[in-house]
Design a protein around this motif. Structure first.
Motif, PDB file in Angstrom:
ATOM      1  N   LEU A 225       0.831  -1.200   0.000  1.00 49.88           N
ATOM      2  CA  LEU A 225       0.000   0.000   0.000  1.00 49.88           C
ATOM      3  C   LEU A 225       0.867   1.253   0.000  1.00 49.88           C
ATOM      4  N   ILE A 226       1.889   1.281   0.860  1.00 53.15           N
ATOM      5  CA  ILE A 226       2.789   2.442   0.902  1.00 53.15           C
ATOM      6  C   ILE A 226       3.466   2.629  -0.455  1.00 53.15           C
ATOM      7  N   ALA A 227       3.929   1.533  -1.054  1.00 57.58           N
ATOM      8  CA  ALA A 227       4.586   1.630  -2.361  1.00 57.58           C
ATOM      9  C   ALA A 227       3.628   2.180  -3.408  1.00 57.58           C
ATOM     10  N   ALA A 228       2.362   1.727  -3.378  1.00 57.80           N
ATOM     11  CA  ALA A 228       1.385   2.197  -4.358  1.00 57.80           C
ATOM     12  C   ALA A 228       1.103   3.687  -4.190  1.00 57.80           C
ATOM     13  N   VAL A 229       0.972   4.137  -2.948  1.00 58.80           N
ATOM     14  CA  VAL A 229       0.727   5.563  -2.696  1.00 58.80           C
ATOM     15  C   VAL A 229       1.924   6.391  -3.151  1.00 58.80           C
ATOM     16  N   MET A 230       3.130   5.939  -2.836  1.00 57.71           N
ATOM     17  CA  MET A 230       4.313   6.716  -3.203  1.00 57.71           C
ATOM     18  C   MET A 230       4.534   6.716  -4.713  1.00 57.71           C
ATOM     19  N   ASP A 231       4.208   5.612  -5.384  1.00 58.71           N
ATOM     20  CA  ASP A 231       4.284   5.599  -6.846  1.00 58.71           C
ATOM     21  C   ASP A 231       3.316   6.619  -7.434  1.00 58.71           C
ATOM     22  N   ASP A 232       2.139   6.716  -6.842  1.00 60.70           N
ATOM     23  CA  ASP A 232       1.129   7.668  -7.307  1.00 60.70           C
ATOM     24  C   ASP A 232       1.602   9.108  -7.096  1.00 60.70           C
ATOM     25  N   VAL A 233       2.162   9.382  -5.917  1.00 59.94           N
ATOM     26  CA  VAL A 233       2.667  10.727  -5.623  1.00 59.94           C
ATOM     27  C   VAL A 233       3.798  11.096  -6.574  1.00 59.94           C
ATOM     28  N   ARG A 234       4.728  10.160  -6.753  1.00 60.58           N
ATOM     29  CA  ARG A 234       5.877  10.438  -7.615  1.00 60.58           C
ATOM     30  C   ARG A 234       5.443  10.674  -9.062  1.00 60.58           C
ATOM     31  N   ALA A 235       4.521   9.858  -9.557  1.00 63.49           N
ATOM     32  CA  ALA A 235       4.050  10.017 -10.928  1.00 63.49           C
ATOM     33  C   ALA A 235       3.395  11.375 -11.125  1.00 63.49           C
TER      34      ALA A 235
ATOM     35  N   GLN B 159       9.412  26.367  -8.449  1.00 60.62           N
ATOM     36  CA  GLN B 159       8.282  27.236  -8.149  1.00 60.62           C
ATOM     37  C   GLN B 159       7.014  26.434  -7.887  1.00 60.62           C
ATOM     38  N   ALA B 160       6.840  25.344  -8.644  1.00 58.75           N
ATOM     39  CA  ALA B 160       5.657  24.508  -8.434  1.00 58.75           C
ATOM     40  C   ALA B 160       5.757  23.709  -7.137  1.00 58.75           C
ATOM     41  N   LEU B 161       6.921  23.130  -6.866  1.00 55.52           N
ATOM     42  CA  LEU B 161       7.088  22.291  -5.677  1.00 55.52           C
ATOM     43  C   LEU B 161       6.909  23.062  -4.388  1.00 55.52           C
ATOM     44  N   THR B 162       7.377  24.296  -4.362  1.00 56.96           N
ATOM     45  CA  THR B 162       7.417  25.033  -3.103  1.00 56.96           C
ATOM     46  C   THR B 162       6.134  25.807  -2.804  1.00 56.96           C
ATOM     47  N   ARG B 163       5.090  25.547  -3.569  1.00 57.73           N
ATOM     48  CA  ARG B 163       3.794  26.110  -3.195  1.00 57.73           C
ATOM     49  C   ARG B 163       3.353  25.505  -1.872  1.00 57.73           C
ATOM     50  N   ARG B 164       2.691  26.304  -1.067  1.00 56.88           N
ATOM     51  CA  ARG B 164       2.335  25.865   0.284  1.00 56.88           C
ATOM     52  C   ARG B 164       1.527  24.572   0.272  1.00 56.88           C
ATOM     53  N   GLU B 165       0.631  24.409  -0.704  1.00 53.61           N
ATOM     54  CA  GLU B 165      -0.207  23.219  -0.713  1.00 53.61           C
ATOM     55  C   GLU B 165       0.575  21.949  -1.015  1.00 53.61           C
ATOM     56  N   ASN B 166       1.801  22.082  -1.525  1.00 51.00           N
ATOM     57  CA  ASN B 166       2.613  20.906  -1.844  1.00 51.00           C
ATOM     58  C   ASN B 166       3.538  20.482  -0.707  1.00 51.00           C
ATOM     59  N   LEU B 167       3.621  21.262   0.356  1.00 50.51           N
ATOM     60  CA  LEU B 167       4.569  20.945   1.426  1.00 50.51           C
ATOM     61  C   LEU B 167       4.276  19.612   2.112  1.00 50.51           C
ATOM     62  N   PRO B 168       3.022  19.253   2.405  1.00 51.24           N
ATOM     63  CA  PRO B 168       2.791  17.919   2.990  1.00 51.24           C
ATOM     64  C   PRO B 168       3.279  16.786   2.094  1.00 51.24           C
ATOM     65  N   THR B 169       3.139  16.945   0.776  1.00 46.36           N
ATOM     66  CA  THR B 169       3.621  15.923  -0.146  1.00 46.36           C
ATOM     67  C   THR B 169       5.134  15.793  -0.078  1.00 46.36           C
ATOM     68  N   LEU B 170       5.830  16.927  -0.005  1.00 50.03           N
ATOM     69  CA  LEU B 170       7.296  16.885   0.090  1.00 50.03           C
ATOM     70  C   LEU B 170       7.733  16.212   1.383  1.00 50.03           C
ATOM     71  N   ARG B 171       7.071  16.539   2.485  1.00 48.33           N
ATOM     72  CA  ARG B 171       7.429  15.910   3.773  1.00 48.33           C
ATOM     73  C   ARG B 171       7.237  14.399   3.702  1.00 48.33           C
ATOM     74  N   LEU B 172       6.152  13.965   3.065  1.00 47.04           N
ATOM     75  CA  LEU B 172       5.905  12.534   2.937  1.00 47.04           C
ATOM     76  C   LEU B 172       6.979  11.867   2.080  1.00 47.04           C
TER      77      LEU B 172
ATOM     78  N   LEU C 171      18.052  21.556  -1.376  1.00 44.29           N
ATOM     79  CA  LEU C 171      17.382  22.836  -1.126  1.00 44.29           C
ATOM     80  C   LEU C 171      15.968  22.638  -0.602  1.00 44.29           C
ATOM     81  N   LEU C 172      15.292  21.593  -1.052  1.00 40.26           N
ATOM     82  CA  LEU C 172      13.959  21.316  -0.524  1.00 40.26           C
ATOM     83  C   LEU C 172      14.016  20.947   0.956  1.00 40.26           C
ATOM     84  N   ILE C 173      15.012  20.155   1.341  1.00 39.99           N
ATOM     85  CA  ILE C 173      15.165  19.812   2.763  1.00 39.99           C
ATOM     86  C   ILE C 173      15.452  21.067   3.574  1.00 39.99           C
ATOM     87  N   GLU C 174      16.293  21.942   3.045  1.00 41.34           N
ATOM     88  CA  GLU C 174      16.596  23.188   3.741  1.00 41.34           C
ATOM     89  C   GLU C 174      15.341  24.052   3.880  1.00 41.34           C
ATOM     90  N   TYR C 175      14.557  24.120   2.820  1.00 42.41           N
ATOM     91  CA  TYR C 175      13.323  24.909   2.872  1.00 42.41           C
ATOM     92  C   TYR C 175      12.337  24.324   3.881  1.00 42.41           C
TER      93      TYR C 175
END
Length: 200
Positions: A49-59, A83-96, A150-154
């Motif tokens: 399940l974790i692999a399927a979710v992460m494949d979906d996020v990555r895709a 610019q797209a990655l660092t939008r506030r709504e994408n931060l939970p996805t980056l943390r995951l 840089l994403l980890i630093e942000y």
């Protein structure tokens, strides 16, 4: 939408809110309105399940990167992606994403496939967005590593202005080095000077 896709979407929302490190199937199933047996039926196991979710996020992220790179020439594709990655709504996805990456480093036996698939697929996507002369060099790996750092630093500091300035400085340095080296062929090698050919 199939039942599997619906469960995948709900589990993704749960992981974004709670992470994956301490997930167990029964509480997760209750939270998404199903049973542990049904999750196991559709995804084989918690790891599946974790692999399927992460494949979906990555895709999804890779599709966003490719679309942004194609839609905004001649801007550097990494700039549009940042610019797209660092939008506030994408931060939970980056943390995951980084949480699962760390889990994979700690437990390669369980998550090793995730690391291999992530690295290889991101390099392919970055190479596809670069000019042909840069695809066979070390630049795709360097670009991926710089954005990761840089994403980890942000995420750690919340300082978007400083990390964005660092990315811009990096792109300037790379552009300066390429200018010094002069034009390259599609193999990444500099063409021989006409004078050198005439001197043979």
């Amino acid at each position: 939408m199939s039942r599997r896709d619906e469960l995948l979407r709900k589990c993704r929302r749960y992981f974004l809110a709670h992470g994956v490190a301490n997930v167990s199937l029964r509480p997760l199933a209750e939270a998404v309105g199903t049973s542990a047996r049904m999750l196991a039926y559709h995804f084989d196991s918690k790891d599946g399940l974790i692999a399927a979710v992460m494949d979906d996020v990555r895709a999804e992220l890779q599709a966003s990167f490719a679309a942004g790179a194609a839609a905004a020439p001649p801007a550097h594709p990494l700039r549009a992606f940042w610019q797209a990655l660092t939008r506030r709504e994408n931060l939970p996805t980056l943390r995951l994403l980084f949480e699962v990456q760390i889990l994979a480093l700690q437990n390669p036996g369980r998550y090793g496939r995730y690391l291999a698939d992530t690295s290889g697929s991101w390099l392919s996507v970055i190479e596809g967005a670069l000019p042909a002369a840069q695809r066979q060099s070390a630049l795709p790996t360097l670009y991926a590593a710089v954005v990761d750092g840089l994403l980890i630093e942000y995420l750690s500091t919340g300082d978007l202005r400083r990390t964005t300035a660092a990315l811009e400085r990096f792109l300037e340095l790379v552009a300066g080095q390429q200018h010094k080296r002069g034009p390259t062929t599609t193999s990444g090698r500099r063409p021989r000077r006409a004078a050198a050919r005439r001197g043979r």
